[in-house]
Design a protein around this motif. Structure first.
Motif, PDB file in Angstrom:
ATOM      1  N   SER A  62       0.826  -1.207   0.000  1.00  0.00           N
ATOM      2  CA  SER A  62       0.000   0.000   0.000  1.00  0.00           C
ATOM      3  C   SER A  62       0.857   1.252   0.000  1.00  0.00           C
ATOM      4  O   SER A  62       0.563   2.224  -0.707  1.00  0.00           O
ATOM      5  CB  SER A  62      -0.925  -0.013   1.224  1.00  0.00           C
ATOM      6  N   GLN A  63       1.944   1.225   0.775  1.00  0.00           N
ATOM      7  CA  GLN A  63       2.834   2.385   0.791  1.00  0.00           C
ATOM      8  C   GLN A  63       3.479   2.600  -0.580  1.00  0.00           C
ATOM      9  O   GLN A  63       3.552   3.734  -1.071  1.00  0.00           O
ATOM     10  CB  GLN A  63       3.900   2.199   1.865  1.00  0.00           C
ATOM     11  N   ARG A  64       3.946   1.490  -1.182  1.00  0.00           N
ATOM     12  CA  ARG A  64       4.577   1.623  -2.498  1.00  0.00           C
ATOM     13  C   ARG A  64       3.577   2.112  -3.543  1.00  0.00           C
ATOM     14  O   ARG A  64       3.892   2.957  -4.387  1.00  0.00           O
ATOM     15  CB  ARG A  64       5.191   0.288  -2.928  1.00  0.00           C
ATOM     16  N   GLU A  65       2.362   1.542  -3.489  1.00  0.00           N
ATOM     17  CA  GLU A  65       1.347   1.985  -4.438  1.00  0.00           C
ATOM     18  C   GLU A  65       1.020   3.461  -4.238  1.00  0.00           C
ATOM     19  O   GLU A  65       0.838   4.207  -5.201  1.00  0.00           O
ATOM     20  CB  GLU A  65       0.077   1.145  -4.273  1.00  0.00           C
ATOM     21  N   LEU A  66       0.951   3.868  -2.950  1.00  0.00           N
ATOM     22  CA  LEU A  66       0.657   5.273  -2.686  1.00  0.00           C
ATOM     23  C   LEU A  66       1.745   6.167  -3.256  1.00  0.00           C
ATOM     24  O   LEU A  66       1.465   7.184  -3.914  1.00  0.00           O
ATOM     25  CB  LEU A  66       0.515   5.500  -1.182  1.00  0.00           C
ATOM     26  N   LEU A  67       3.008   5.792  -3.038  1.00  0.00           N
ATOM     27  CA  LEU A  67       4.105   6.602  -3.573  1.00  0.00           C
ATOM     28  C   LEU A  67       4.099   6.609  -5.101  1.00  0.00           C
ATOM     29  O   LEU A  67       4.288   7.661  -5.731  1.00  0.00           O
ATOM     30  CB  LEU A  67       5.436   6.068  -3.046  1.00  0.00           C
ATOM     31  N   ASP A  68       3.876   5.425  -5.686  1.00  0.00           N
ATOM     32  CA  ASP A  68       3.833   5.367  -7.149  1.00  0.00           C
ATOM     33  C   ASP A  68       2.672   6.194  -7.695  1.00  0.00           C
ATOM     34  O   ASP A  68       2.827   6.925  -8.691  1.00  0.00           O
ATOM     35  CB  ASP A  68       3.703   3.908  -7.614  1.00  0.00           C
ATOM     36  N   ASP A  69       1.507   6.060  -7.033  1.00  0.00           N
ATOM     37  CA  ASP A  69       0.343   6.797  -7.515  1.00  0.00           C
ATOM     38  C   ASP A  69       0.535   8.299  -7.392  1.00  0.00           C
ATOM     39  O   ASP A  69       0.200   9.073  -8.299  1.00  0.00           O
ATOM     40  CB  ASP A  69      -0.897   6.364  -6.729  1.00  0.00           C
ATOM     41  N   VAL A  89      -5.169  14.163  -3.604  1.00  0.00           N
ATOM     42  CA  VAL A  89      -4.547  13.880  -2.300  1.00  0.00           C
ATOM     43  C   VAL A  89      -5.584  13.373  -1.307  1.00  0.00           C
ATOM     44  O   VAL A  89      -5.341  12.423  -0.542  1.00  0.00           O
ATOM     45  CB  VAL A  89      -3.834  15.135  -1.770  1.00  0.00           C
ATOM     46  N   ASP A  90      -6.789  13.981  -1.312  1.00  0.00           N
ATOM     47  CA  ASP A  90      -7.842  13.520  -0.401  1.00  0.00           C
ATOM     48  C   ASP A  90      -8.231  12.078  -0.702  1.00  0.00           C
ATOM     49  O   ASP A  90      -8.403  11.253   0.222  1.00  0.00           O
ATOM     50  CB  ASP A  90      -9.067  14.430  -0.521  1.00  0.00           C
ATOM     51  N   ASP A  91      -8.373  11.743  -1.996  1.00  0.00           N
ATOM     52  CA  ASP A  91      -8.724  10.364  -2.360  1.00  0.00           C
ATOM     53  C   ASP A  91      -7.621   9.387  -1.969  1.00  0.00           C
ATOM     54  O   ASP A  91      -7.889   8.279  -1.475  1.00  0.00           O
ATOM     55  CB  ASP A  91      -8.992  10.270  -3.862  1.00  0.00           C
ATOM     56  N   LEU A  92      -6.386   9.782  -2.195  1.00  0.00           N
ATOM     57  CA  LEU A  92      -5.267   8.900  -1.824  1.00  0.00           C
ATOM     58  C   LEU A  92      -5.197   8.695  -0.319  1.00  0.00           C
ATOM     59  O   LEU A  92      -4.893   7.591   0.162  1.00  0.00           O
ATOM     60  CB  LEU A  92      -3.953   9.486  -2.346  1.00  0.00           C
ATOM     61  N   MET A  93      -5.461   9.739   0.450  1.00  0.00           N
ATOM     62  CA  MET A  93      -5.469   9.590   1.901  1.00  0.00           C
ATOM     63  C   MET A  93      -6.596   8.660   2.348  1.00  0.00           C
ATOM     64  O   MET A  93      -6.433   7.869   3.283  1.00  0.00           O
ATOM     65  CB  MET A  93      -5.616  10.960   2.566  1.00  0.00           C
ATOM     66  N   THR A  94      -7.743   8.731   1.667  1.00  0.00           N
ATOM     67  CA  THR A  94      -8.833   7.815   1.993  1.00  0.00           C
ATOM     68  C   THR A  94      -8.427   6.374   1.743  1.00  0.00           C
ATOM     69  O   THR A  94      -8.661   5.481   2.570  1.00  0.00           O
ATOM     70  CB  THR A  94     -10.078   8.159   1.148  1.00  0.00           C
ATOM     71  N   LEU A  95      -7.789   6.128   0.585  1.00  0.00           N
ATOM     72  CA  LEU A  95      -7.343   4.763   0.286  1.00  0.00           C
ATOM     73  C   LEU A  95      -6.232   4.311   1.215  1.00  0.00           C
ATOM     74  O   LEU A  95      -6.150   3.130   1.584  1.00  0.00           O
ATOM     75  CB  LEU A  95      -6.869   4.684  -1.173  1.00  0.00           C
ATOM     76  N   ALA A  96      -5.359   5.238   1.600  1.00  0.00           N
ATOM     77  CA  ALA A  96      -4.242   4.871   2.475  1.00  0.00           C
ATOM     78  C   ALA A  96      -4.717   4.468   3.854  1.00  0.00           C
ATOM     79  O   ALA A  96      -4.068   3.663   4.527  1.00  0.00           O
ATOM     80  CB  ALA A  96      -3.255   6.037   2.568  1.00  0.00           C
ATOM     81  N   THR A  97      -5.848   5.031   4.312  1.00  0.00           N
ATOM     82  CA  THR A  97      -6.357   4.707   5.653  1.00  0.00           C
ATOM     83  C   THR A  97      -7.441   3.643   5.624  1.00  0.00           C
ATOM     84  O   THR A  97      -8.041   3.343   6.661  1.00  0.00           O
ATOM     85  CB  THR A  97      -6.916   5.980   6.310  1.00  0.00           C
ATOM     86  N   ALA A  98      -7.704   3.055   4.457  1.00  0.00           N
ATOM     87  CA  ALA A  98      -8.806   2.099   4.345  1.00  0.00           C
ATOM     88  C   ALA A  98      -8.564   0.824   5.128  1.00  0.00           C
ATOM     89  O   ALA A  98      -9.527   0.142   5.505  1.00  0.00           O
ATOM     90  CB  ALA A  98      -9.061   1.761   2.874  1.00  0.00           C
ATOM     91  N   ASP A  99      -7.310   0.459   5.372  1.00  0.00           N
ATOM     92  CA  ASP A  99      -7.002  -0.780   6.092  1.00  0.00           C
ATOM     93  C   ASP A  99      -6.906  -0.570   7.597  1.00  0.00           C
ATOM     94  O   ASP A  99      -6.660  -1.534   8.336  1.00  0.00           O
ATOM     95  CB  ASP A  99      -5.687  -1.380   5.580  1.00  0.00           C
ATOM     96  N   ARG A 100      -7.089   0.645   8.069  1.00  0.00           N
ATOM     97  CA  ARG A 100      -7.014   0.898   9.502  1.00  0.00           C
ATOM     98  C   ARG A 100      -8.296   0.431  10.181  1.00  0.00           C
ATOM     99  O   ARG A 100      -9.386   0.484   9.597  1.00  0.00           O
ATOM    100  CB  ARG A 100      -6.792   2.382   9.770  1.00  0.00           C
ATOM    101  N   PRO A 101      -8.196  -0.046  11.438  1.00  0.00           N
ATOM    102  CA  PRO A 101      -9.399  -0.541  12.127  1.00  0.00           C
ATOM    103  C   PRO A 101     -10.463   0.532  12.310  1.00  0.00           C
ATOM    104  O   PRO A 101     -11.652   0.208  12.371  1.00  0.00           O
ATOM    105  CB  PRO A 101      -8.853  -1.031  13.479  1.00  0.00           C
ATOM    106  N   ASP A 102     -10.060   1.806  12.422  1.00  0.00           N
ATOM    107  CA  ASP A 102     -11.034   2.864  12.666  1.00  0.00           C
ATOM    108  C   ASP A 102     -11.500   3.532  11.372  1.00  0.00           C
ATOM    109  O   ASP A 102     -12.089   4.618  11.413  1.00  0.00           O
ATOM    110  CB  ASP A 102     -10.444   3.917  13.605  1.00  0.00           C
ATOM    111  N   PHE A 103     -11.241   2.906  10.223  1.00  0.00           N
ATOM    112  CA  PHE A 103     -11.674   3.488   8.957  1.00  0.00           C
ATOM    113  C   PHE A 103     -13.197   3.560   8.903  1.00  0.00           C
ATOM    114  O   PHE A 103     -13.770   4.513   8.377  1.00  0.00           O
ATOM    115  CB  PHE A 103     -11.132   2.663   7.790  1.00  0.00           C
TER     116      PHE A 103
END
Length: 526
Positions: A284-291, A336-350
């Motif tokens: 997810s981190q790599r995809e976020l950086l690549d994206d 950036v807002d969409d990417l932040m949403t995807l980056a936090t999607a795997d968090r328990p409090d999402f």
């Protein structure tokens, strides 16, 4: 500081350094000689087994020695009874009572046949008198001079003596019985029966040696079996270590092959699950950086190019460049807002689950959808149930599907939305009358940054449907699409399939609406 003091400090420093090096070497050497867990377990098992075998053998040996001594004492007691029987009988040669001690001793020796490791000897007035015939192969007590000297010192007028004595020849267990005859008061006799106790113990020692050899072989077998068994049990631990050594920051694909259902196998499964989580996090981190690098490069290039070419003296050029830059910056902000949403999607409090009235939520989403564009927004089904969902996230996903329907349909066309319950599942769907999804794009529409060829908007980043899929996964559900394979009906249906937790009532369609999303004869809700 004087030269001698400096030299002394240098020598002390050198000595301290050598001491430190020696300590390091000793410590490293100790680390190199540490036993592995497998070796320690085998050593403990073999040591415990050896102690058990030796303890059992020594106990059995002592018990057998005691039993042999008891059997010897019993045989000596029977010898005394045999002598008393001879004394009570008449002299077989005369038919009269025995007249002399010597004759009685002779008859007593003749009436007892010595057993293994047994010998008989008689003393008359302190001197060797009678013994068994040599062909009986009895223990030659008469040849052991120290034994005869010991017997000669025994009292001939006292009680029966049972004792153990050691001579240079062997160790004896004997009984000595004083013998008297009334008609021969001048003579004293001693009837002695002795067993070679050392020979009996040697026989038992031979058995114990055999037992020890068998026990040693058993220890070898136990060690070999334990080595194989412990090695098999610790295989997940070894695989865990090997896998951990092979894992690098760029390669987290290694996994442990797990078989069985014991604690160590569960450890391997837990480790694999941890690697899965780490791989997903790093991916997810790599995809976020690549994206980010991929999607932000274009607007930055555009802004930079226009700023470099802008004519500061041309007011119209400055205003157009400003408008273009602000538009690109807005697009970057949305990205950036969409990417932040995807980056936090795997968090328990999402997602934060709470009881939500799905019927009211359907109406709220319908009201919000009216502002998306010139379409006929219809509620085709409404489930009057309460479900455990995150209302804000579900609204976000549902509106994204409605926005997609507006984007791919024509003005004035019908866009239907609805909510249903089927087989304990909550279905939230959107249907449009647009061009549909080409078959070659069906498997890619939920991928990040994928934009359909029919997309009329130049500002989409291709993150809308991936965000919908992430929200569905966070609810332990899924999102999928349905469309007629033959193209008999226009448009496509996107469905959010979510679990229904503790529904208050069964799903019941609105009596004023039709629950079939394919029915084109729907009245618009007012």
């Amino acid at each position: 500081m004087s030269r001698s003091a400096a030299r002394g400090a240098h020598v002390r420093g050198f000595a301290d350094a050598r001491s430190v090096r020696h300590e390091d070497v000793a410590r490293d050497g100790w680390r190199g000689t540490r036993m592995t867990v497998r070796a320690r377990i085998i050593a403990a098992v073999v040591a415990l087994s050896a102690v058990t075998v030796m303890t059992a053998g020594a106990t059995a040996f002592l018990l057998q020695v005691r039993e042999a001594d008891a059997a010897t004492d019993s045989s000596l007691a029977r010898a005394v009874l045999g002598l008393r029987t001879v004394e009570d009988r008449a002299d077989p040669t005369t038919g009269q009572p025995f007249q002399t001690v010597d004759r009685l001793l002779n008859e007593a020796v003749r009436s007892r046949v010595p057993g293994p490791h047994e010998g008989i000897v008689t003393l008359l007035n302190g001197r060797l008198s009678w013994g068994p015939a040599t062909e009986t192969r009895s223990l030659p007590l008469g040849d052991d001079k120290p034994l005869l000297a010991n017997l000669a010192r025994l009292p001939t007028r006292g009680p029966v003596v049972t004792a153990t004595v050691r001579t240079p020849v062997t160790q004896y267990r004997y009984v000595a019985v004083p013998v008297h005859v009334a008609s021969d008061p001048g003579s004293t006799g001693l009837f002695v029966v002795a067993f070679d106790r050392s020979a009996q113990v040697r026989a038992l020692r031979g058995t114990f040696v055999t037992y020890s050899l068998v026990g040693l072989g058993a220890l070898v077998v136990i060690g070999a079996v334990a080595w194989l068994l412990v090695g098999r049990l610790l295989r997940p631990v070894r695989l865990l270590g090997d896998t951990a050594r092979r894992i690098t920051e760029s390669d987290l694909s290694e996994r442990i092959e797990v078989t069985g259902a014991d604690d160590l196998s569960e450890l391997g499964r837990t480790f694999n699950a941890m690697l899965d989580r780490l791989e997903r996090a790093f991916s997810s981190q790599r995809e976020l950086l690549d994206d980010v690098s991929h999607e932000l490069r274009t607007p930055l290039t555009i802004v930079r190019g226009h700023l470099e070419l802008v004519d500061p003296d041309d007011a119209e050029d400055v205003r157009s460049t400003q408008a273009l830059s602000l538009d690109e910056l807005d697009r970057m902000q949305r990205l950036v807002d969409d990417l932040m949403t995807l980056a936090t999607a795997d968090r328990p409090d999402f997602v934060r689950l709470a009881p939500v009235d799905i019927g009211r939520l359907t109406d709220d989403v319908h009201d919000k959808a009216r502002g998306l564009g010139d379409r006929r927004w219809l509620v085709a089904a409404r489930a009057d149930v309460t479900a455990q969902v995150d209302a804000q996230r579900v609204t976000q996903a549902w509106l994204q599907l409605l926005a997609n329907a507006q984007r791919y349909s024509t003005p004035g066309s019908i866009v239907r939305l609805g909510s249903e319950v089927r087989d304990e599942r909550l279905l939230l769907w959107v249907r449009d009358e647009g061009t549909g999804v080409p078959p070659e794009e069906v498997d890619r529409i939920f991928a990040r940054f994928h934009r359909g060829r029919a997309d009329r908007s130049a500002h989409g980043a291709g993150l809308g449907l991936p965000i919908v899929a992430a929200i569905a996964r966070a609810h332990h559900g899924r999102v999928f699409l349905e469309q007629p394979p033959d193209g008999s009906q226009p448009g496509v249906v996107f469905v959010l399939d979510l679990p229904l937790v503790d529904p208050a009532t069964d799903a019941e369609p609105d009596p004023d609406t039709d629950t079939d999303p394919s029915d084109l004869e729907l009245a618009e809700r007012r």
